[in-house]
Scaffold this motif. Structure first.
Motif, short mmCIF file in Angstrom:
data_model
loop_
_atom_site.label_atom_id
_atom_site.label_comp_id
_atom_site.label_asym_id
_atom_site.label_seq_id
_atom_site.Cartn_x
_atom_site.Cartn_y
_atom_site.Cartn_z
N LEU A 211 0.78 -1.18 -0.09
CA LEU A 211 -0.07 0.04 0.01
C LEU A 211 0.99 1.28 0.03
CD1 LEU A 211 -2.64 -0.99 2.54
CD2 LEU A 211 -3.04 -0.92 0.01
N SER A 212 0.74 2.12 -0.92
CA SER A 212 1.54 3.33 -1.15
C SER A 212 0.71 4.53 -0.66
CB SER A 212 1.92 3.70 -2.44
OG SER A 212 0.64 3.68 -3.40
N GLY A 213 1.37 5.50 -0.20
CA GLY A 213 0.45 6.81 0.31
C GLY A 213 -0.04 6.60 1.55
N VAL A 214 0.39 5.69 2.30
CA VAL A 214 -0.05 5.36 3.83
C VAL A 214 0.73 6.61 4.80
CG1 VAL A 214 -0.27 3.94 5.84
CG2 VAL A 214 -0.50 2.80 3.48
N GLN A 215 0.04 7.04 5.53
CA GLN A 215 0.81 8.27 6.44
C GLN A 215 1.17 7.54 7.61
OE1 GLN A 215 -1.61 11.17 8.08
NE2 GLN A 215 -0.01 12.56 8.15
N ILE A 216 2.48 7.45 7.89
CA ILE A 216 3.17 6.89 8.93
C ILE A 216 3.60 7.88 10.03
CG2 ILE A 216 5.10 5.35 9.96
CD1 ILE A 216 3.16 3.93 7.96
N THR A 217 2.90 7.93 11.36
CA THR A 217 3.43 8.81 12.52
C THR A 217 3.68 8.23 13.76
OG1 THR A 217 1.33 9.23 13.09
CG2 THR A 217 1.83 10.70 11.49
N THR A 218 4.48 8.98 14.52
CA THR A 218 4.87 8.31 15.83
C THR A 218 4.19 9.26 16.90
OG1 THR A 218 6.80 9.66 16.07
CG2 THR A 218 6.92 7.67 14.97
N THR A 219 3.92 8.57 18.11
CA THR A 219 3.47 8.99 19.41
C THR A 219 4.38 8.72 20.71
OG1 THR A 219 1.30 9.11 18.66
CG2 THR A 219 1.73 9.57 21.01
N PRO A 220 5.40 9.47 21.00
CA PRO A 220 5.38 10.85 20.86
C PRO A 220 5.75 11.22 19.61
CG PRO A 220 6.52 10.31 23.00
CD PRO A 220 6.20 8.89 22.10
#
Length: 213
Positions: A45-54
């Motif tokens: 899957l392309s264009g998946v947003q990956i973020t972190t917490t914190p």
């Protein structure tokens, strides 16, 4: 007077030492790499947003579904994967200094909205170790529309694997017996809630490690 000056110098020295130690801690980072695939077809899957917490940085997966996060502060971090028309995924991991952690996300299409559904309180707990090779997985569920009957499918996969196994499907209870696990192996698992056969919510992806009998 000399004694007072000595104490002042000593206090200043400790102050600089504390600042130096603090700076050392701030500079301790690791990296995270991974791939995101469709949970049914296993297509990237392309264009998946990956973020972190914190929060650290935000990236998008490439055409091969891969991503890389550089300079992630060491310690416990939650990795989030989001894409339109798919159920969001989260994995709670530990980042180690100057080491890379590799992840796999399996995202399923969001078929129907039946209100807020939260799957939580897993057994085994996230990060559990020395788990038996056969035992019962359990979880709890909160949902806004309690008149909607839910069924559950449970997926499990080994660390660094890009395929997964269904260990329970169309379950009407919040538990399933899992057997024949490999010893001394790290596993990831998650639960998908369905209504009328369509995906409506999924749990975070939890991890545990089996013992070595």
């Amino acid at each position: 007077m000399k004694y007072i000056n000595y104490l002042c110098l000593l206090a200043i020295s400790f102050s600089f030492l504390g600042c130096e130690l603090e700076n050392i801690d701030i500079d301790r980072f690791g990296t995270i790499t991974g791939v995101v695939v469709d949970g049914e077809s296993y297509e990237p899957l392309s264009g998946v947003q990956i973020t972190t917490t914190p929060a650290s940085t935000s990236v998008l997966t490439d055409e091969e579904g891969t991503f890389q996060l550089n300079k992630v502060r060491y310690g416990d971090v939650v990795i989030n994967a989001r894409k339109k028309d798919f159920l969001s995924g989260t994995i709670n991991i530990a980042v180690y200094e100057e080491e890379n952690t590799n992840l796999t996300f399996f995202l399923l299409e969001d078929d129907r909205d039946v209100g807020n559904v939260v799957i939580y309180d897993p057994v085994p707990g996230n990060g559990a170790v020395d788990q038996p090779l056969s035992f019962t997985f359990q979880w709890n569920v909160d949902q806004d529309n309690r008149d909607r009957e839910l069924e559950y499918t449970v997926y499990i996969f080994q660390s660094n694997s890009t395929t997964q196994t269904i260990v329970g499907e169309n379950l009407t209870t919040t538990e399933v017996v899992v057997a024949d696990l490999q010893p001394a192996t790290t596993y990831f698992w998650y639960v998908v809630a369905k209504h009328d056969g369509r995906n409506v919510a999924n749990s975070p992806t939890w991890t545990f490690r089996t013992g070595n009998p």
